[in-house]
Design a protein around this motif. Sequence first.
Motif, PDB file in Angstrom:
ATOM      1  N   ALA A 110      93.532  77.629  96.724  1.00  0.00           N
ATOM      2  CA  ALA A 110      94.430  76.581  97.208  1.00  0.00           C
ATOM      3  C   ALA A 110      95.601  77.150  97.999  1.00  0.00           C
ATOM      4  CB  ALA A 110      94.942  75.748  96.039  1.00  0.00           C
ATOM      5  N   ALA A 111      96.155  78.266  97.554  1.00  0.00           N
ATOM      6  CA  ALA A 111      97.303  78.857  98.245  1.00  0.00           C
ATOM      7  C   ALA A 111      96.912  79.350  99.636  1.00  0.00           C
ATOM      8  CB  ALA A 111      97.872  80.008  97.420  1.00  0.00           C
ATOM      9  N   ARG A 112      95.738  79.931  99.744  1.00  0.00           N
ATOM     10  CA  ARG A 112      95.278  80.388 101.068  1.00  0.00           C
ATOM     11  C   ARG A 112      95.023  79.188 101.984  1.00  0.00           C
ATOM     12  NH1 ARG A 112      93.894  86.011 100.545  1.00  0.00           N
ATOM     13  NH2 ARG A 112      93.325  86.569  98.413  1.00  0.00           N
ATOM     14  N   ARG A 113      94.445  78.147 101.430  1.00  0.00           N
ATOM     15  CA  ARG A 113      94.226  76.945 102.245  1.00  0.00           C
ATOM     16  C   ARG A 113      95.544  76.385 102.763  1.00  0.00           C
ATOM     17  NH1 ARG A 113      89.497  72.825 100.372  1.00  0.00           N
ATOM     18  NH2 ARG A 113      87.799  74.305 100.075  1.00  0.00           N
ATOM     19  N   ARG A 114      96.535  76.324 101.884  1.00  0.00           N
ATOM     20  CA  ARG A 114      97.846  75.796 102.303  1.00  0.00           C
ATOM     21  C   ARG A 114      98.435  76.654 103.413  1.00  0.00           C
ATOM     22  NH1 ARG A 114      98.550  74.943  96.729  1.00  0.00           N
ATOM     23  NH2 ARG A 114      99.771  76.870  96.567  1.00  0.00           N
ATOM     24  N   ALA A 115      98.255  77.963 103.309  1.00  0.00           N
ATOM     25  CA  ALA A 115      98.790  78.867 104.333  1.00  0.00           C
ATOM     26  C   ALA A 115      98.096  78.642 105.679  1.00  0.00           C
ATOM     27  CB  ALA A 115      98.624  80.318 103.887  1.00  0.00           C
ATOM     28  N   VAL A 116      96.791  78.406 105.643  1.00  0.00           N
ATOM     29  CA  VAL A 116      96.057  78.110 106.875  1.00  0.00           C
ATOM     30  C   VAL A 116      96.549  76.797 107.476  1.00  0.00           C
ATOM     31  CG1 VAL A 116      93.789  77.507 107.829  1.00  0.00           C
ATOM     32  CG2 VAL A 116      94.012  79.454 106.263  1.00  0.00           C
ATOM     33  N   ILE A 117      96.745  75.786 106.633  1.00  0.00           N
ATOM     34  CA  ILE A 117      97.235  74.490 107.103  1.00  0.00           C
ATOM     35  C   ILE A 117      98.614  74.641 107.750  1.00  0.00           C
ATOM     36  CG2 ILE A 117      98.052  72.217 106.336  1.00  0.00           C
ATOM     37  CD1 ILE A 117      95.770  72.331 104.213  1.00  0.00           C
ATOM     38  N   GLU A 118      99.489  75.429 107.140  1.00  0.00           N
ATOM     39  CA  GLU A 118     100.821  75.634 107.714  1.00  0.00           C
ATOM     40  C   GLU A 118     100.729  76.354 109.051  1.00  0.00           C
ATOM     41  OE1 GLU A 118     103.723  74.341 106.769  1.00  0.00           O
ATOM     42  OE2 GLU A 118     102.412  73.262 105.368  1.00  0.00           O
ATOM     43  N   ASP A 119      99.814  77.302 109.165  1.00  0.00           N
ATOM     44  CA  ASP A 119      99.645  77.988 110.446  1.00  0.00           C
ATOM     45  C   ASP A 119      99.148  77.015 111.514  1.00  0.00           C
ATOM     46  OD1 ASP A 119      99.536  80.563 112.014  1.00  0.00           O
ATOM     47  OD2 ASP A 119      97.448  79.909 112.217  1.00  0.00           O
ATOM     48  N   PHE A 120      98.214  76.136 111.125  1.00  0.00           N
ATOM     49  CA  PHE A 120      97.755  75.121 112.072  1.00  0.00           C
ATOM     50  C   PHE A 120      98.914  74.263 112.556  1.00  0.00           C
ATOM     51  CE2 PHE A 120      96.781  70.631 112.593  1.00  0.00           C
ATOM     52  CZ  PHE A 120      95.978  70.676 113.726  1.00  0.00           C
ATOM     53  N   LYS A 121      99.770  73.825 111.637  1.00  0.00           N
ATOM     54  CA  LYS A 121     100.887  72.958 112.024  1.00  0.00           C
ATOM     55  C   LYS A 121     101.820  73.669 113.004  1.00  0.00           C
ATOM     56  CE  LYS A 121     100.914  70.172 107.782  1.00  0.00           C
ATOM     57  NZ  LYS A 121     101.660  69.851 106.534  1.00  0.00           N
ATOM     58  N   THR A 122     102.049  74.960 112.769  1.00  0.00           N
ATOM     59  CA  THR A 122     102.901  75.735 113.671  1.00  0.00           C
ATOM     60  C   THR A 122     102.272  75.853 115.051  1.00  0.00           C
ATOM     61  OG1 THR A 122     103.836  77.023 111.841  1.00  0.00           O
ATOM     62  CG2 THR A 122     103.984  77.988 114.042  1.00  0.00           C
ATOM     63  N   CYS A 123     100.986  76.220 115.086  1.00  0.00           N
ATOM     64  CA  CYS A 123     100.294  76.386 116.363  1.00  0.00           C
ATOM     65  C   CYS A 123     100.149  75.059 117.091  1.00  0.00           C
ATOM     66  CB  CYS A 123      98.919  77.017 116.132  1.00  0.00           C
ATOM     67  SG  CYS A 123      98.976  78.713 115.526  1.00  0.00           S
ATOM     68  N   ASN A 124      99.940  73.995 116.336  1.00  0.00           N
ATOM     69  CA  ASN A 124      99.785  72.680 116.949  1.00  0.00           C
ATOM     70  C   ASN A 124     101.102  72.212 117.574  1.00  0.00           C
ATOM     71  OD1 ASN A 124      98.034  70.434 117.501  1.00  0.00           O
ATOM     72  ND2 ASN A 124      99.152  69.261 115.970  1.00  0.00           N
TER      73      ASN A 124
ATOM     74  N   SER B  66      92.540  68.278 113.289  1.00  0.00           N
ATOM     75  CA  SER B  66      91.923  69.043 112.204  1.00  0.00           C
ATOM     76  C   SER B  66      91.728  68.161 110.989  1.00  0.00           C
ATOM     77  CB  SER B  66      92.768  70.270 111.818  1.00  0.00           C
ATOM     78  OG  SER B  66      93.629  69.965 110.736  1.00  0.00           O
ATOM     79  N   GLY B  67      90.744  68.544 110.176  1.00  0.00           N
ATOM     80  CA  GLY B  67      90.530  67.867 108.905  1.00  0.00           C
ATOM     81  C   GLY B  67      90.834  68.786 107.747  1.00  0.00           C
ATOM     82  N   LEU B  68      91.730  69.728 107.976  1.00  0.00           N
ATOM     83  CA  LEU B  68      92.007  70.765 106.983  1.00  0.00           C
ATOM     84  C   LEU B  68      92.487  70.213 105.649  1.00  0.00           C
ATOM     85  CD1 LEU B  68      93.808  73.324 109.327  1.00  0.00           C
ATOM     86  CD2 LEU B  68      91.640  73.717 108.135  1.00  0.00           C
ATOM     87  N   GLU B  69      93.245  69.142 105.678  1.00  0.00           N
ATOM     88  CA  GLU B  69      93.830  68.633 104.432  1.00  0.00           C
ATOM     89  C   GLU B  69      92.866  67.759 103.642  1.00  0.00           C
ATOM     90  OE1 GLU B  69      98.035  67.700 104.406  1.00  0.00           O
ATOM     91  OE2 GLU B  69      98.079  68.018 106.571  1.00  0.00           O
ATOM     92  N   GLU B  70      91.855  67.188 104.317  1.00  0.00           N
ATOM     93  CA  GLU B  70      90.937  66.277 103.638  1.00  0.00           C
ATOM     94  C   GLU B  70      89.582  66.908 103.297  1.00  0.00           C
ATOM     95  OE1 GLU B  70      93.761  64.356 106.376  1.00  0.00           O
ATOM     96  OE2 GLU B  70      92.049  65.652 106.791  1.00  0.00           O
TER      97      GLU B  70
ATOM     98  N   ASP C 256      82.077  66.932 116.408  1.00  0.00           N
ATOM     99  CA  ASP C 256      83.120  67.806 115.887  1.00  0.00           C
ATOM    100  C   ASP C 256      84.018  66.920 115.030  1.00  0.00           C
ATOM    101  OD1 ASP C 256      84.804  69.897 115.442  1.00  0.00           O
ATOM    102  OD2 ASP C 256      85.557  70.044 117.482  1.00  0.00           O
ATOM    103  N   VAL C 257      83.802  66.947 113.733  1.00  0.00           N
ATOM    104  CA  VAL C 257      84.416  65.963 112.826  1.00  0.00           C
ATOM    105  C   VAL C 257      85.850  66.355 112.484  1.00  0.00           C
ATOM    106  CG1 VAL C 257      84.229  64.878 110.555  1.00  0.00           C
ATOM    107  CG2 VAL C 257      82.167  65.330 111.910  1.00  0.00           C
ATOM    108  N   ARG C 258      86.726  65.363 112.511  1.00  0.00           N
ATOM    109  CA  ARG C 258      88.126  65.558 112.135  1.00  0.00           C
ATOM    110  C   ARG C 258      88.536  64.662 110.965  1.00  0.00           C
ATOM    111  NH1 ARG C 258      87.686  69.807 114.416  1.00  0.00           N
ATOM    112  NH2 ARG C 258      88.442  70.253 116.509  1.00  0.00           N
ATOM    113  N   ARG C 259      87.792  63.589 110.769  1.00  0.00           N
ATOM    114  CA  ARG C 259      88.156  62.605 109.739  1.00  0.00           C
ATOM    115  C   ARG C 259      87.119  62.660 108.623  1.00  0.00           C
ATOM    116  NH1 ARG C 259      92.039  59.581 112.488  1.00  0.00           N
ATOM    117  NH2 ARG C 259      91.902  59.887 114.764  1.00  0.00           N
ATOM    118  N   PHE C 260      87.519  63.262 107.516  1.00  0.00           N
ATOM    119  CA  PHE C 260      86.616  63.497 106.397  1.00  0.00           C
ATOM    120  C   PHE C 260      86.955  62.620 105.201  1.00  0.00           C
ATOM    121  CE2 PHE C 260      86.512  67.470 108.765  1.00  0.00           C
ATOM    122  CZ  PHE C 260      85.171  67.823 108.734  1.00  0.00           C
ATOM    123  N   ARG C 261      85.913  62.279 104.445  1.00  0.00           N
ATOM    124  CA  ARG C 261      86.134  61.767 103.096  1.00  0.00           C
ATOM    125  C   ARG C 261      86.454  62.958 102.196  1.00  0.00           C
ATOM    126  NH1 ARG C 261      80.618  59.287 103.317  1.00  0.00           N
ATOM    127  NH2 ARG C 261      80.352  60.264 101.282  1.00  0.00           N
ATOM    128  N   THR C 262      87.102  62.687 101.093  1.00  0.00           N
ATOM    129  CA  THR C 262      87.480  63.787 100.191  1.00  0.00           C
ATOM    130  C   THR C 262      86.417  64.053  99.125  1.00  0.00           C
ATOM    131  OG1 THR C 262      88.727  62.215  98.842  1.00  0.00           O
ATOM    132  CG2 THR C 262      89.949  63.416 100.534  1.00  0.00           C
TER     133      THR C 262
END
Length: 222
Positions: A74-88, A109-113, A33-39
């Motif tokens: 990109a905007a939807r991705r950012r919204a998902v990332i913000e939701d993750f930060k809130t839930c985390n 999560s590797g959402l940002e990378e 279950d990968v969390r650390r991604f190359r870009t």
Amino acid sequence: MSNTIDPGKGPATVAFDDAFRRQLHELFVWRRDVRRFRTDPLPDGTIERLIEIACLSPSVGLSQPWRFVIVDDAARRRAVIEDFKTCNADALRSYSGERAAKYAALKLSGLEEAPGHLAVFAEKSDQIGSGLGRATMPETTEYSVVAAICAMWLAARAEGIGLGWVSILNPGRVQEILEIPDTWKFIGYLCIGYPQVECDRPELEQAKWESRRGPDEFTIRR
């Protein structure tokens, strides 16, 4: 692996040899279950091809309830990332002491990378399959989608591609962000990309959050 024809069965059957089975076992061992991604970007069509493989999975009543949403915006991705930060942050508050410190240090999560984002849902209202197998266990719809994700996970790993399943999200918020029909149940949000490192041990085990246990602890006979 070889193709053989059994006159009693008609169509060609496929035989898998010991070498293939050993490699298959290695695939299971090295799936992470990968969390650390190359870009680095994935080759064009990679996610679509992995979805094709996922759709070869079994499903209850051949209902094929999986629904895939490739998230490029990109905007939807950012919204998902913000939701993750809130839930985390909410999850962190549920721990205390040493456990809280360990949780805060985990990369969950590797959402940002990760170059690829894929949301997966189960369509619960569709009539494909005519309800076969679901009268007493309707949850098999969701189980079928999980099986498809697992097939994709292994197929990705066989190509050196990592997949991370992010579950620290608010399902209702993800539905809103992606504008998904109410009849689709959120199953998982997947990060897809090339891992920074390969390892045959779960990251949570390396971080001493939990240890993997043997099958004897989970198996009984009746």
